[in-house]
Design an enzyme around this catalytic site. Structure first.
Site, PDB file in Angstrom:
ATOM      1  N   THR A  66       1.970   4.608  -4.417  1.00  0.00           N
ATOM      2  CA  THR A  66       2.927   4.605  -5.532  1.00  0.00           C
ATOM      3  C   THR A  66       4.103   3.667  -5.256  1.00  0.00           C
ATOM      4  O   THR A  66       4.477   3.433  -4.098  1.00  0.00           O
ATOM      5  CB  THR A  66       3.500   6.033  -5.753  1.00  0.00           C
ATOM      6  N   ARG A  67       4.694   3.152  -6.338  1.00  0.00           N
ATOM      7  CA  ARG A  67       5.925   2.383  -6.286  1.00  0.00           C
ATOM      8  C   ARG A  67       6.809   2.797  -7.452  1.00  0.00           C
ATOM      9  O   ARG A  67       6.300   3.102  -8.535  1.00  0.00           O
ATOM     10  CB  ARG A  67       5.647   0.864  -6.405  1.00  0.00           C
TER      11      ARG A  67
ATOM     12  N   LYS B 178       5.952  12.568  -1.873  1.00  0.00           N
ATOM     13  CA  LYS B 178       6.145  11.363  -1.062  1.00  0.00           C
ATOM     14  C   LYS B 178       7.635  11.061  -0.943  1.00  0.00           C
ATOM     15  O   LYS B 178       8.345  11.024  -1.954  1.00  0.00           O
ATOM     16  CB  LYS B 178       5.419  10.185  -1.721  1.00  0.00           C
TER      17      LYS B 178
ATOM     18  N   HIS C 263      14.829   4.199   2.890  1.00  0.00           N
ATOM     19  CA  HIS C 263      14.837   2.795   2.441  1.00  0.00           C
ATOM     20  C   HIS C 263      15.640   1.994   3.471  1.00  0.00           C
ATOM     21  O   HIS C 263      16.827   2.267   3.670  1.00  0.00           O
ATOM     22  CB  HIS C 263      15.487   2.759   1.055  1.00  0.00           C
TER      23      HIS C 263
ATOM     24  N   CYS D 101       4.409   0.654   6.522  1.00  0.00           N
ATOM     25  CA  CYS D 101       4.372  -0.466   5.575  1.00  0.00           C
ATOM     26  C   CYS D 101       5.461  -1.467   5.990  1.00  0.00           C
ATOM     27  O   CYS D 101       6.237  -1.189   6.906  1.00  0.00           O
ATOM     28  CB  CYS D 101       4.626   0.101   4.176  1.00  0.00           C
TER      29      CYS D 101
ATOM     30  N   LYS E 161       7.588  -3.766  -8.612  1.00  0.00           N
ATOM     31  CA  LYS E 161       7.710  -3.560 -10.065  1.00  0.00           C
ATOM     32  C   LYS E 161       7.736  -4.876 -10.823  1.00  0.00           C
ATOM     33  O   LYS E 161       7.370  -4.942 -11.984  1.00  0.00           O
ATOM     34  CB  LYS E 161       8.961  -2.723 -10.376  1.00  0.00           C
TER      35      LYS E 161
ATOM     36  N   HIS F  53       0.845  -1.196   0.000  1.00  0.00           N
ATOM     37  CA  HIS F  53       0.000   0.000   0.000  1.00  0.00           C
ATOM     38  C   HIS F  53       0.885   1.252   0.000  1.00  0.00           C
ATOM     39  O   HIS F  53       2.102   1.172   0.116  1.00  0.00           O
ATOM     40  CB  HIS F  53      -0.940  -0.001   1.203  1.00  0.00           C
TER      41      HIS F  53
HETATM   42  C1  LIG Z   1       7.233   1.302   2.040  1.00  0.00           C
HETATM   43  C2  LIG Z   1       7.512   0.410   0.882  1.00  0.00           C
HETATM   44  C3  LIG Z   1       8.001   0.946  -0.303  1.00  0.00           C
HETATM   45  C4  LIG Z   1       8.279   0.114  -1.380  1.00  0.00           C
HETATM   46  N1  LIG Z   1       8.715   0.675  -2.553  1.00  0.00           N
HETATM   47  C5  LIG Z   1       8.891  -0.097  -3.634  1.00  0.00           C
HETATM   48  C6  LIG Z   1       9.171   0.495  -4.888  1.00  0.00           C
HETATM   49  O1  LIG Z   1       9.247   1.707  -5.017  1.00  0.00           O
HETATM   50  N2  LIG Z   1       9.311  -0.327  -5.967  1.00  0.00           N
HETATM   51  C7  LIG Z   1       9.186  -1.673  -5.861  1.00  0.00           C
HETATM   52  O2  LIG Z   1       9.332  -2.362  -6.880  1.00  0.00           O
HETATM   53  N3  LIG Z   1       8.912  -2.268  -4.675  1.00  0.00           N
HETATM   54  C8  LIG Z   1       8.752  -1.510  -3.576  1.00  0.00           C
HETATM   55  N4  LIG Z   1       8.420  -2.073  -2.372  1.00  0.00           N
HETATM   56  C9  LIG Z   1       8.376  -3.532  -2.244  1.00  0.00           C
HETATM   57  C10 LIG Z   1       7.075  -4.104  -2.745  1.00  0.00           C
HETATM   58  O3  LIG Z   1       5.991  -3.243  -2.463  1.00  0.00           O
HETATM   59  C11 LIG Z   1       6.897  -5.485  -2.140  1.00  0.00           C
HETATM   60  O4  LIG Z   1       8.034  -6.259  -2.494  1.00  0.00           O
HETATM   61  C12 LIG Z   1       5.659  -6.169  -2.638  1.00  0.00           C
HETATM   62  O5  LIG Z   1       4.548  -5.318  -2.574  1.00  0.00           O
HETATM   63  C13 LIG Z   1       5.426  -7.437  -1.823  1.00  0.00           C
HETATM   64  O6  LIG Z   1       4.340  -8.135  -2.363  1.00  0.00           O
HETATM   65  P1  LIG Z   1       3.870  -9.516  -1.700  1.00  0.00           P
HETATM   66  O7  LIG Z   1       2.840 -10.064  -2.598  1.00  0.00           O
HETATM   67  O8  LIG Z   1       5.060 -10.356  -1.376  1.00  0.00           O
HETATM   68  O9  LIG Z   1       3.260  -9.089  -0.285  1.00  0.00           O
HETATM   69  P2  LIG Z   1       1.808  -8.492   0.022  1.00  0.00           P
HETATM   70  O10 LIG Z   1       1.359  -7.625  -1.086  1.00  0.00           O
HETATM   71  O11 LIG Z   1       1.871  -7.941   1.403  1.00  0.00           O
HETATM   72  O12 LIG Z   1       0.883  -9.768  -0.020  1.00  0.00           O
HETATM   73  C14 LIG Z   1       0.918 -10.812   0.911  1.00  0.00           C
HETATM   74  C15 LIG Z   1      -0.520 -11.249   1.085  1.00  0.00           C
HETATM   75  O13 LIG Z   1      -0.566 -12.484   1.801  1.00  0.00           O
HETATM   76  C16 LIG Z   1      -1.722 -12.442   2.608  1.00  0.00           C
HETATM   77  N5  LIG Z   1      -1.574 -13.461   3.645  1.00  0.00           N
HETATM   78  C17 LIG Z   1      -0.683 -13.483   4.637  1.00  0.00           C
HETATM   79  N6  LIG Z   1      -0.832 -14.581   5.400  1.00  0.00           N
HETATM   80  C18 LIG Z   1      -1.849 -15.271   4.870  1.00  0.00           C
HETATM   81  C19 LIG Z   1      -2.507 -16.483   5.222  1.00  0.00           C
HETATM   82  N7  LIG Z   1      -2.116 -17.212   6.277  1.00  0.00           N
HETATM   83  N8  LIG Z   1      -3.543 -16.902   4.466  1.00  0.00           N
HETATM   84  C20 LIG Z   1      -3.959 -16.166   3.401  1.00  0.00           C
HETATM   85  N9  LIG Z   1      -3.372 -14.999   3.036  1.00  0.00           N
HETATM   86  C21 LIG Z   1      -2.336 -14.562   3.746  1.00  0.00           C
HETATM   87  C22 LIG Z   1      -1.757 -11.029   3.115  1.00  0.00           C
HETATM   88  O14 LIG Z   1      -3.032 -10.657   3.603  1.00  0.00           O
HETATM   89  C23 LIG Z   1      -1.338 -10.246   1.881  1.00  0.00           C
HETATM   90  O15 LIG Z   1      -2.486  -9.830   1.129  1.00  0.00           O
HETATM   91  C24 LIG Z   1       8.111  -1.274  -1.273  1.00  0.00           C
HETATM   92  C25 LIG Z   1       7.610  -1.826  -0.082  1.00  0.00           C
HETATM   93  C26 LIG Z   1       7.286  -0.983   0.972  1.00  0.00           C
HETATM   94  C27 LIG Z   1       6.753  -1.579   2.235  1.00  0.00           C
END
Ligand SMILES: Cc1cc2nc3c(=O)[nH]c(=O)nc-3n(C[C@H](O)[C@H](O)[C@H](O)COP(=O)(O)OP(=O)(O)OC[C@H]3O[C@@H](n4cnc5c(N)ncnc54)[C@H](O)[C@@H]3O)c2cc1C
Length: 379
Positions: free
Chosen positions: A49-50, A264, A268, A312, A345, A46
């Site tokens: 933006t990314r 924003k 990091h 986050c 990304k 959340h």
């Molecule tokens: C502040 C911040 C800035 C960032 N900036 C960048 C950027 O500029 N560019 C970039 O490329 N990346 C960036 N990132 C990294 C990127 O956002 C993350 O790598 C990516 O969003 C992670 O995705 P995910 O699917 O692994 O996790 P999430 O999107 O968190 O998804 C995990 C999901 O699993 C679900 N879940 C957990 N446990 C269970 C369970 N037991 N049963 C069912 N569901 C479950 C959760 O509810 C969640 O919906 C940033 C991250 C942050 C925090």
């Protein structure tokens, strides 16, 4: 509905929603489960933006992957009719020998990417809101820009459903077990069978591994939106690129242009180590003052009133490279998680690669950095 699926996905955030879309589009029967209703504010995806960028300072191996991601983001925009990306260009600013500038340059040169190396004076002249130290330089790359994470996740989910994926929200996976060559997945309200399982639970992934945990850390990160104090027009995305700074050795912050919510900015890493349940969502005055100290020095025009802040989560591997690999004990289980603060990304290409890996096809990309066998504790 059947309770037997080709693939069950645990976690429908950035990676899981993209996988649901690619798997369903490829014709697989898909069950997607999430403990909340994505897009939500409890995980890592959340904050509006990314950044997407091509001259990848972390390692040149990411460049072909991000290039495929650019294509897939474009395809997704066309298919959905939604605007998911804006190109602003990007600056990687720091000392010439620092990991950020030297790493971005290395990737640009190895992959023959278009880039310019700007002196501090040239950065100040072209982008008057940025105030680098005299000894800093910047790698300026034209293709960098901004993605909209909540809308992107919603789009992957919407289109996944269109292709027949069965997505169930507010249904946490409690545990899973191998069942012959397949799996059985237990949630609070049901038991499901699948041929394959994708674990894409982000910061929660360790709780779902049926073996000693991976050496992951969950790190609290704060996003800030500031009202520009002056030069508001100069933060316009048409003239202000995304910018990442190595402001001290191995210490980074980054900033976006003002898309209407304020400028924003965020540090990091350097966050408190925590876990996905007990993380503090409050932002302390000292944390606001820390980022202001950085802004006053490097982006002084952004040091206006604080408009909002959000907490986050980064989930980090020790080397900050991703995990995209089969479970060491169960080849029917794929892990696509810990993206160490830079994974968003890549989410469409990770969704596409997860589909290929779950189909036992060769991925067509070098994924050697993302293997599980680099962690000794994972065997
Ligand atoms: C502040 C911040 C800035 C960032 N900036 C960048 C950027 O500029 N560019 C970039 O490329 N990346 C960036 N990132 C990294 C990127 O956002 C993350 O790598 C990516 O969003 C992670 O995705 P995910 O699917 O692994 O996790 P999430 O999107 O968190 O998804 C995990 C999901 O699993 C679900 N879940 C957990 N446990 C269970 C369970 N037991 N049963 C069912 N569901 C479950 C959760 O509810 C969640 O919906 C940033 C991250 C942050 C925090």
């Amino acid at each position: 509905m059947p309770d037997d699926f080709d693939v069950i996905i645990c976690g429908l955030g950035a990676m899981g929603s993209a996988a649901a879309y690619h798997l369903a589009k490829a014709g697989h029967s898909v069950l997607g489960l999430d403990r909340y209703q994505p897009p939500h504010t409890f995980g890592s995806s959340h904050g509006l933006t990314r950044i997407i960028r091509e001259a990848y300072f972390e390692h040149p191996l990411y460049v072909p992957l991000v290039q495929r991601a650019y294509e897939l983001w474009g395809d997704l925009e066309k298919e959905s009719g939604r605007k998911l990306f804006i190109q602003t260009g990007g600056l990687m600013i720091g000392p010439p020998e620092g990991v950020l500038v030297a790493g971005a340059k290395r990737s640009a040169e190895e992959h023959k990417l278009q880039y310019e190396l700007l002196s501090a004076a040239e950065i100040r002249r072209r982008f008057p809101v940025l105030a680098p130290d005299e000894k800093m330089v910047a790698v300026s790359e034209p293709r960098a820009g901004i993605l909209f994470p909540e809308l992107a996740i919603q789009t992957h989910l919407d289109l996944g459903i269109k292709y027949g994926a069965d997505l169930r929200f507010n249904e946490p996976v409690v545990r899973w077990e191998p069942d012959g060559d397949g799996v059985r997945v237990f949630t609070a309200s049901g038991v499901y069978s699948g041929q394959k399982l994708l674990l894409s639970a982000g910061a929660w992934v360790n709780s779902l591994l049926s073996r000693p945990g991976l050496p992951l850390t969950v790190e609290r990160q704060i996003l800030f939106w500031f009202e520009p104090k002056s030069s508001r027009d100069r933060f316009n995305p048409q003239i202000c690129p995304v910018h990442i700074w190595e402001y001290a050795r191995h210490r980074f912050f980054y900033g976006f242009p003002d898309l209407g919510d304020g400028v924003k900015v965020a540090i990091h890493h350097e966050g408190e180590l925590t876990d996905s349940e007990s993380i503090s969502r409050e932002v302390a005055a000292v944390e606001i003052e820390n980022i202001r100290t950085i802004l006053r020095r490097f982006v002084p025009a952004a040091d206006g009133a604080l408009k909002s802040a959000a907490v986050c989560i980064y989930t980090n591997t020790p080397d900050e490279h991703f995990i995209l690999d089969y479970h060491p004990d169960h080849r029917q289980v794929l892990i696509a998680s810990p993206c160490s603060g830079h994974g968003f990304k890549f989410s469409p290409v990770i969704g596409e690669l997860a589909t290929k890996l779950l189909e036992d096809k060769t991925p067509g990309f070098d994924l050697s950095l993302f293997r599980m066998n680099r962690f000794r504790t994972a065997g």
